[in-house]
Design a protein around this motif. Structure first.
Motif, PDB file in Angstrom:
ATOM      1  N   LEU A 294       0.555  -0.872   0.126  1.00  0.00           N
ATOM      2  CA  LEU A 294      -0.113   0.025  -0.089  1.00  0.00           C
ATOM      3  C   LEU A 294       0.591   1.105  -0.403  1.00  0.00           C
ATOM      4  O   LEU A 294       0.559   2.187  -0.191  1.00  0.00           O
ATOM      5  CB  LEU A 294      -0.981  -0.166   1.274  1.00  0.00           C
ATOM      6  CG  LEU A 294      -2.608  -0.768   0.776  1.00  0.00           C
ATOM      7  CD1 LEU A 294      -3.155  -1.165   2.397  1.00  0.00           C
ATOM      8  CD2 LEU A 294      -3.380  -0.598   0.002  1.00  0.00           C
ATOM      9  N   GLU A 295       1.687   0.902   0.409  1.00  0.00           N
ATOM     10  CA  GLU A 295       2.797   2.616   1.076  1.00  0.00           C
ATOM     11  C   GLU A 295       3.524   2.507  -0.616  1.00  0.00           C
ATOM     12  O   GLU A 295       3.834   3.565  -1.344  1.00  0.00           O
ATOM     13  CB  GLU A 295       4.122   2.194   1.536  1.00  0.00           C
ATOM     14  CG  GLU A 295       5.021   3.629   2.086  1.00  0.00           C
ATOM     15  CD  GLU A 295       3.498   4.647   2.228  1.00  0.00           C
ATOM     16  OE1 GLU A 295       4.025   5.240   1.743  1.00  0.00           O
ATOM     17  OE2 GLU A 295       3.280   4.296   3.326  1.00  0.00           O
ATOM     18  N   THR A 296       3.778   1.274  -1.731  1.00  0.00           N
ATOM     19  CA  THR A 296       4.448   1.443  -2.796  1.00  0.00           C
ATOM     20  C   THR A 296       2.998   1.588  -3.802  1.00  0.00           C
ATOM     21  O   THR A 296       3.969   2.804  -4.652  1.00  0.00           O
ATOM     22  CB  THR A 296       4.614  -0.007  -3.078  1.00  0.00           C
ATOM     23  OG1 THR A 296       5.758  -0.152  -2.571  1.00  0.00           O
ATOM     24  CG2 THR A 296       4.840   0.270  -4.846  1.00  0.00           C
ATOM     25  N   LEU A 297       2.145   1.812  -3.671  1.00  0.00           N
ATOM     26  CA  LEU A 297       1.144   2.378  -4.208  1.00  0.00           C
ATOM     27  C   LEU A 297       0.874   4.164  -3.903  1.00  0.00           C
ATOM     28  O   LEU A 297       0.540   4.720  -4.571  1.00  0.00           O
ATOM     29  CB  LEU A 297      -0.213   1.806  -3.773  1.00  0.00           C
ATOM     30  CG  LEU A 297      -0.535   0.519  -4.961  1.00  0.00           C
ATOM     31  CD1 LEU A 297      -1.669  -0.135  -3.795  1.00  0.00           C
ATOM     32  CD2 LEU A 297      -0.445   0.474  -6.353  1.00  0.00           C
ATOM     33  N   ALA A 298       1.211   4.494  -2.875  1.00  0.00           N
ATOM     34  CA  ALA A 298       1.019   6.052  -2.146  1.00  0.00           C
ATOM     35  C   ALA A 298       1.876   6.585  -3.270  1.00  0.00           C
ATOM     36  O   ALA A 298       1.292   7.918  -3.206  1.00  0.00           O
ATOM     37  CB  ALA A 298       0.825   5.719  -0.836  1.00  0.00           C
ATOM     38  N   ARG A 299       3.161   6.277  -2.817  1.00  0.00           N
ATOM     39  CA  ARG A 299       4.453   6.978  -3.169  1.00  0.00           C
ATOM     40  C   ARG A 299       4.255   6.766  -4.496  1.00  0.00           C
ATOM     41  O   ARG A 299       4.233   8.246  -5.560  1.00  0.00           O
ATOM     42  CB  ARG A 299       5.536   5.736  -3.165  1.00  0.00           C
ATOM     43  CG  ARG A 299       6.268   5.790  -1.868  1.00  0.00           C
ATOM     44  CD  ARG A 299       7.829   5.717  -2.111  1.00  0.00           C
ATOM     45  NE  ARG A 299       7.632   4.459  -2.231  1.00  0.00           N
ATOM     46  CZ  ARG A 299       7.695   3.034  -1.605  1.00  0.00           C
ATOM     47  NH1 ARG A 299       7.312   3.821  -0.447  1.00  0.00           N
ATOM     48  NH2 ARG A 299       8.140   1.727  -1.750  1.00  0.00           N
ATOM     49  N   ARG A 300       3.163   6.054  -5.224  1.00  0.00           N
ATOM     50  CA  ARG A 300       2.667   6.240  -7.135  1.00  0.00           C
ATOM     51  C   ARG A 300       1.796   7.454  -7.473  1.00  0.00           C
ATOM     52  O   ARG A 300       1.651   7.890  -7.861  1.00  0.00           O
ATOM     53  CB  ARG A 300       2.916   5.005  -7.756  1.00  0.00           C
ATOM     54  CG  ARG A 300       3.443   3.642  -8.166  1.00  0.00           C
ATOM     55  CD  ARG A 300       2.743   2.266  -8.491  1.00  0.00           C
ATOM     56  NE  ARG A 300       3.578   1.964  -8.695  1.00  0.00           N
ATOM     57  CZ  ARG A 300       3.723   0.238  -8.955  1.00  0.00           C
ATOM     58  NH1 ARG A 300       2.747  -0.215  -9.261  1.00  0.00           N
ATOM     59  NH2 ARG A 300       5.056  -0.276  -8.506  1.00  0.00           N
ATOM     60  N   TRP A 301       0.764   7.553  -6.198  1.00  0.00           N
ATOM     61  CA  TRP A 301      -0.728   8.452  -6.142  1.00  0.00           C
ATOM     62  C   TRP A 301      -0.172   9.594  -6.115  1.00  0.00           C
ATOM     63  O   TRP A 301      -0.396  10.545  -6.733  1.00  0.00           O
ATOM     64  CB  TRP A 301      -1.849   7.902  -5.787  1.00  0.00           C
ATOM     65  CG  TRP A 301      -1.990   6.463  -5.293  1.00  0.00           C
ATOM     66  CD1 TRP A 301      -2.776   5.827  -6.320  1.00  0.00           C
ATOM     67  CD2 TRP A 301      -2.805   5.697  -3.870  1.00  0.00           C
ATOM     68  NE1 TRP A 301      -3.258   4.564  -5.974  1.00  0.00           N
ATOM     69  CE2 TRP A 301      -3.227   4.575  -4.646  1.00  0.00           C
ATOM     70  CE3 TRP A 301      -2.877   6.767  -3.323  1.00  0.00           C
ATOM     71  CZ2 TRP A 301      -3.474   3.761  -3.520  1.00  0.00           C
ATOM     72  CZ3 TRP A 301      -3.276   5.585  -2.314  1.00  0.00           C
ATOM     73  CH2 TRP A 301      -4.160   3.997  -2.855  1.00  0.00           C
ATOM     74  N   ALA A 302       1.121   9.883  -4.708  1.00  0.00           N
ATOM     75  CA  ALA A 302       1.303  11.293  -4.753  1.00  0.00           C
ATOM     76  C   ALA A 302       2.439  10.810  -3.748  1.00  0.00           C
ATOM     77  O   ALA A 302       2.796  10.776  -3.029  1.00  0.00           O
ATOM     78  CB  ALA A 302       0.201  11.826  -3.310  1.00  0.00           C
ATOM     79  N   PRO A 303       3.298  11.492  -4.998  1.00  0.00           N
ATOM     80  CA  PRO A 303       5.178  11.109  -5.218  1.00  0.00           C
ATOM     81  C   PRO A 303       5.762  12.700  -4.045  1.00  0.00           C
ATOM     82  O   PRO A 303       5.105  13.500  -4.069  1.00  0.00           O
ATOM     83  CB  PRO A 303       5.560  11.368  -6.195  1.00  0.00           C
ATOM     84  CG  PRO A 303       4.880  11.293  -7.183  1.00  0.00           C
ATOM     85  CD  PRO A 303       3.141  11.367  -6.567  1.00  0.00           C
ATOM     86  N   ASP A 304       6.092  11.922  -3.009  1.00  0.00           N
ATOM     87  CA  ASP A 304       6.960  13.470  -2.370  1.00  0.00           C
ATOM     88  C   ASP A 304       8.283  14.482  -3.216  1.00  0.00           C
ATOM     89  O   ASP A 304       7.761  13.860  -4.638  1.00  0.00           O
ATOM     90  CB  ASP A 304       7.876  13.037  -1.148  1.00  0.00           C
ATOM     91  CG  ASP A 304       6.983  12.351   0.052  1.00  0.00           C
ATOM     92  OD1 ASP A 304       5.980  11.897  -0.565  1.00  0.00           O
ATOM     93  OD2 ASP A 304       8.199  11.036   0.729  1.00  0.00           O
ATOM     94  N   GLY A 305       7.397  15.947  -2.806  1.00  0.00           N
ATOM     95  CA  GLY A 305       8.416  16.745  -3.987  1.00  0.00           C
ATOM     96  C   GLY A 305       8.493  17.245  -5.404  1.00  0.00           C
ATOM     97  O   GLY A 305       8.851  17.046  -6.048  1.00  0.00           O
TER      98      GLY A 305
END
Length: 137
Positions: free
Chosen positions: A62-73
């Motif tokens: 889920l954290e991997t998916l969240a990085r795709r949905w809303a990447p930092d920076g």
């Protein structure tokens, strides 16, 4: 009949934090046999979710998916007052939600066998978080 309690939590930073036992204790303290448990987080950069409690790989994915949905920076973000993870955390919260509702029966949470309640911290650093748990009959 209704009962309400506050959970004050300290996260370790980005990731999921199991709050199932905390919510279950509040249900027991309520004395309500049949009803609804509503769990709400009072913040805009973390979420609540019900998900797999047996295999931590699910929450890692889920954290991997969240990085795709809303990447930092992301350079397209305008809101970065508190750092590169600021807007990403807000977006992740909107996409995953700030509350969950669970039926209560026989004085306990009626979660499925493999379900747990998690606070999902979207900020990279530790934060104090407040969760409101309301039990209604």
């Amino acid at each position: 009949m209704a009962y309400q309690a506050i959970l004050d939590l300290r996260t370790r930073g980005r990731g999921t934090h199991d709050i199932t036992a905390d919510v279950a204790r509040i249900v027991t303290a309520s004395g309500i046999d049949i009803g609804i448990a509503h769990v709400f987080v009072q913040h805009t950069s973390c979420s609540l979710l019900i998900t797999e409690n047996a295999d931590p790989a699910v929450r890692q994915d889920l954290e991997t998916l969240a990085r795709r949905w809303a990447p930092d920076g992301d350079s397209a973000y305008r809101h970065d007052d508190e750092g590169d993870d600021d807007m990403a955390a807000h977006a992740r919260s909107v996409l995953s939600g700030t509350s969950v509702t669970i039926p209560v029966g026989a004085g306990r949470l009626l979660l499925g066998t493999w379900q747990g309640i998690y606070l999902w911290e979207h900020r990279t650093s530790a934060h104090a978080r407040r969760v409101v748990v309301t039990i209604t009959a």
